[in-house]
Design a protein around this motif. Structure first.
Motif, short mmCIF file in Angstrom:
data_model
loop_
_atom_site.label_atom_id
_atom_site.label_comp_id
_atom_site.label_asym_id
_atom_site.label_seq_id
_atom_site.Cartn_x
_atom_site.Cartn_y
_atom_site.Cartn_z
N PHE A 45 -3.43 -11.93 1.08
CA PHE A 45 -4.48 -10.93 0.87
C PHE A 45 -4.67 -10.04 2.09
O PHE A 45 -5.78 -9.66 2.44
CB PHE A 45 -5.80 -11.61 0.52
CG PHE A 45 -5.91 -12.04 -0.92
CD1 PHE A 45 -5.08 -11.54 -1.90
CD2 PHE A 45 -6.87 -12.97 -1.29
CE1 PHE A 45 -5.19 -11.94 -3.22
CE2 PHE A 45 -6.99 -13.38 -2.61
CZ PHE A 45 -6.16 -12.87 -3.58
N ARG A 46 -3.56 -9.65 2.69
CA ARG A 46 -3.59 -8.73 3.82
C ARG A 46 -2.64 -7.56 3.59
O ARG A 46 -2.14 -6.96 4.52
CB ARG A 46 -3.26 -9.49 5.10
CG ARG A 46 -4.36 -10.49 5.50
CD ARG A 46 -3.89 -11.48 6.55
NE ARG A 46 -4.97 -12.34 7.03
CZ ARG A 46 -5.36 -13.49 6.45
NH1 ARG A 46 -4.74 -13.92 5.36
NH2 ARG A 46 -6.35 -14.20 6.97
N GLY A 47 -2.39 -7.26 2.31
CA GLY A 47 -1.46 -6.20 1.96
C GLY A 47 -2.09 -4.82 1.88
O GLY A 47 -1.39 -3.82 1.77
N ARG A 48 -3.43 -4.77 1.84
CA ARG A 48 -4.19 -3.52 1.88
C ARG A 48 -4.20 -2.72 0.58
O ARG A 48 -4.82 -1.66 0.49
CB ARG A 48 -3.74 -2.63 3.05
CG ARG A 48 -4.08 -3.21 4.40
CD ARG A 48 -3.56 -2.37 5.54
NE ARG A 48 -2.16 -2.70 5.82
CZ ARG A 48 -1.47 -2.17 6.82
NH1 ARG A 48 -2.01 -1.28 7.61
NH2 ARG A 48 -0.22 -2.53 7.02
N LEU A 49 -3.50 -3.19 -0.44
CA LEU A 49 -3.52 -2.48 -1.72
C LEU A 49 -4.91 -2.58 -2.36
O LEU A 49 -5.63 -3.56 -2.17
CB LEU A 49 -2.48 -3.06 -2.67
CG LEU A 49 -1.03 -2.75 -2.32
CD1 LEU A 49 -0.08 -3.68 -3.06
CD2 LEU A 49 -0.70 -1.30 -2.66
N GLN A 50 -5.26 -1.55 -3.12
CA GLN A 50 -6.56 -1.55 -3.78
C GLN A 50 -6.68 -2.69 -4.78
O GLN A 50 -5.69 -3.21 -5.29
CB GLN A 50 -6.78 -0.21 -4.50
CG GLN A 50 -7.07 0.95 -3.58
CD GLN A 50 -8.43 0.83 -2.90
OE1 GLN A 50 -9.35 0.21 -3.43
NE2 GLN A 50 -8.55 1.43 -1.72
N GLY A 51 -7.93 -3.07 -5.06
CA GLY A 51 -8.16 -4.17 -6.00
C GLY A 51 -7.77 -3.81 -7.42
O GLY A 51 -7.88 -2.66 -7.84
N TYR A 52 -7.32 -4.83 -8.14
CA TYR A 52 -6.98 -4.64 -9.56
C TYR A 52 -7.09 -5.99 -10.24
O TYR A 52 -6.66 -7.01 -9.69
CB TYR A 52 -5.56 -4.10 -9.73
CG TYR A 52 -5.19 -3.89 -11.18
CD1 TYR A 52 -5.57 -2.72 -11.85
CD2 TYR A 52 -4.53 -4.87 -11.90
CE1 TYR A 52 -5.27 -2.54 -13.19
CE2 TYR A 52 -4.22 -4.69 -13.24
CZ TYR A 52 -4.60 -3.53 -13.89
OH TYR A 52 -4.32 -3.36 -15.22
N PRO A 95 -8.64 -8.73 -0.71
CA PRO A 95 -8.18 -9.40 -1.93
C PRO A 95 -7.78 -8.43 -3.03
O PRO A 95 -8.52 -7.50 -3.35
CB PRO A 95 -9.39 -10.24 -2.35
CG PRO A 95 -10.18 -10.41 -1.10
CD PRO A 95 -10.00 -9.14 -0.35
N SER A 96 -6.60 -8.62 -3.57
CA SER A 96 -6.13 -7.78 -4.66
C SER A 96 -5.03 -8.49 -5.43
O SER A 96 -4.08 -9.00 -4.84
CB SER A 96 -5.59 -6.45 -4.13
OG SER A 96 -5.04 -5.68 -5.19
N ASN A 97 -5.16 -8.49 -6.74
CA ASN A 97 -4.07 -9.02 -7.57
C ASN A 97 -2.81 -8.17 -7.42
O ASN A 97 -1.71 -8.65 -7.68
CB ASN A 97 -4.50 -9.07 -9.03
CG ASN A 97 -5.44 -10.22 -9.32
OD1 ASN A 97 -5.22 -11.34 -8.87
ND2 ASN A 97 -6.49 -9.96 -10.08
N LEU A 98 -2.98 -6.89 -7.02
CA LEU A 98 -1.81 -6.03 -6.81
C LEU A 98 -0.90 -6.60 -5.73
O LEU A 98 0.33 -6.42 -5.77
CB LEU A 98 -2.26 -4.62 -6.42
CG LEU A 98 -2.10 -3.53 -7.48
CD1 LEU A 98 -0.65 -3.34 -7.86
CD2 LEU A 98 -2.95 -3.82 -8.69
N ASP A 99 -1.48 -7.28 -4.74
CA ASP A 99 -0.66 -7.92 -3.72
C ASP A 99 0.34 -8.88 -4.37
O ASP A 99 1.52 -8.91 -4.02
CB ASP A 99 -1.54 -8.70 -2.74
CG ASP A 99 -2.26 -7.80 -1.76
OD1 ASP A 99 -2.13 -6.57 -1.86
OD2 ASP A 99 -2.97 -8.33 -0.89
N TYR A 100 -0.15 -9.67 -5.30
CA TYR A 100 0.70 -10.68 -5.93
C TYR A 100 1.64 -10.08 -6.97
O TYR A 100 2.75 -10.58 -7.17
CB TYR A 100 -0.15 -11.80 -6.53
CG TYR A 100 -0.43 -12.86 -5.48
CD1 TYR A 100 0.34 -14.02 -5.41
CD2 TYR A 100 -1.42 -12.68 -4.52
CE1 TYR A 100 0.12 -14.98 -4.44
CE2 TYR A 100 -1.65 -13.63 -3.54
CZ TYR A 100 -0.88 -14.79 -3.51
OH TYR A 100 -1.08 -15.72 -2.52
N ILE A 101 1.21 -9.02 -7.64
CA ILE A 101 2.14 -8.33 -8.54
C ILE A 101 3.32 -7.80 -7.72
O ILE A 101 4.49 -7.95 -8.11
CB ILE A 101 1.43 -7.17 -9.27
CG1 ILE A 101 0.31 -7.70 -10.17
CG2 ILE A 101 2.44 -6.36 -10.10
CD1 ILE A 101 -0.54 -6.60 -10.78
#
Length: 356
Positions: A125-132, A174-180
């Protein structure tokens, strides 16, 4: 509902030691109107408790039974991170591999702030992408094209053009986009679809991982229930397919405990899959959130990692306590506020009985 929680805790505490744990859990389940509740207590070398209670769908007589499957939501993240660790061990990818290293074609439309974002950043959760998440309104299915894999790539490419997320007080974004995004990287590095990677891990651990809500492929499996306790009929969700690596696995409690016990074994240096230091990294390597696991500041020599899954129809909670060699797993098939309270009450009791 919170006003009912403390009085019930007091009342149930007086009963808890005169009840066996299944009776206690079922009294909690009934009080909070949870259709089906499953829970387990495990150590690195044994399963201390494993029980499935209630009904598969509210207001029916479809009794819960061994082998029932539950959607685990964000607890999928720990599985994705574990797969990443295996691929790093196999030297198919590195923790410091960046998004653009694997997808240089995205360079022309990616903000420079994302140039240095690595696989490790995304999984922590340190990828900086916006939350989704599942309830995000945009983009819609009609705005993307191709199969789900192509749509996930388009989704990520779109978010890489957006301004970065600001860190919270713990330094997390925190962002699910990180994991996508991480899932796409693991697919590219391995040359295999994410589902295949999950199923290969399952084969190594003796676990039959599946995807989507359990009743989509088998209506005799538990049905999820929404925030109003309404059962959700079988239906494919494009958002859950977009969020595949972030939270779309379903599994039985009995089989899932094999994954959790592997983590406990690994923390003791007894796993054949990864070295002890990698297990330490996955669960506790970074403060507040490591690789799929929250781990807030704790007392010295007391390491607790946990996560909760909730994709709108199932709530699942997992706690791993290193020094106690214990893990607690609670699965439910509802996403009401009362269900969260039920999980809190049961977890508190399990920890009191079996250690923290």
């Amino acid at each position: 509902m919170k006003r009912l929680l403390l009085p019930l805790l007091v009342a149930i505490t007086h009963l808890s030691y005169s009840q066996n744990i299944t009776s206690f859990a079922d009294s909690v389940r009934q009080h909070y109107k949870v259709p089906e509740l499953a829970f387990a207590v495990v150590s690195s070398d044994s399963v201390l408790e494993c029980h499935i209670l209630g009904v598969k769908r509210a207001n029916t007589a479809y009794a819960a039974q061994a082998g029932d499957r539950f959607h685990i939501g964000s607890n999928t993240k720990a599985i994705t991170s574990f797969i990443a660790a295996l691929l790093v061990k196999e030297q198919k990818i590195q923790w410091n591999t960046t998004i653009l290293t694997l997808f240089p074609e995205l360079r022309w439309r990616t903000r420079y702030v994302y140039d240095t974002v690595t696989l490790a950043n995304l999984l922590t959760f340190r990828g900086r992408l916006q939350g989704y998440s599942y309830d995000s309104e945009t983009p819609t299915f009609r705005e993307l094209h191709g199969d789900y894999a192509a749509q996930r790539m388009q989704l990520v490419a779109n978010f890489l053009t957006q301004a970065p997320q600001k860190p919270d007080t713990n330094g997390l974004m925190p962002s699910n986009l990180d994991y996508i995004t991480a899932g796409l990287m693991l697919e590219k590095a391995s040359g295999k679809p994410y589902k295949t990677l999950v199923q290969e891990l399952g084969a190594r651990l003796g676990i039959n991982f599946r995807f989507d809500y359990p009743n989509l492929k088998d209506t005799t499996q538990p049905w999820g229930h929404d925030a109003d306790l309404q059962p959700l009929a079988p239906a494919e969700s494009y958002k859950m397919n977009w969020l595949l690596a972030a939270g779309n696995i379903n599994v039985s409690l009995e089989e899932y405990t094999r994954f959790i016990r592997e983590l406990l074994k690994g923390l003791k240096g007894k796993s054949d899959l990864l070295p002890k230091k990698t297990f330490e990294q996955l669960l506790f390597g970074l403060p507040n959130f490591s690789y799929g696991w929250f781990n807030p500041p704790q007392l010295p020599q007391h390491h607790v990692a946990f996560n909760e899954g909730n994709a709108g129809a199932f709530i699942t909670r997992v706690h791993v306590i290193k020094e106690a060699d214990r893990a607690y797993v609670i699965f439910t098939n509802a996403a009401t506020a009362a269900t969260k309270d039920a999980v809190d009450v049961l977890l508190k009791e399990l920890i009191q009985r079996y250690g923290e």
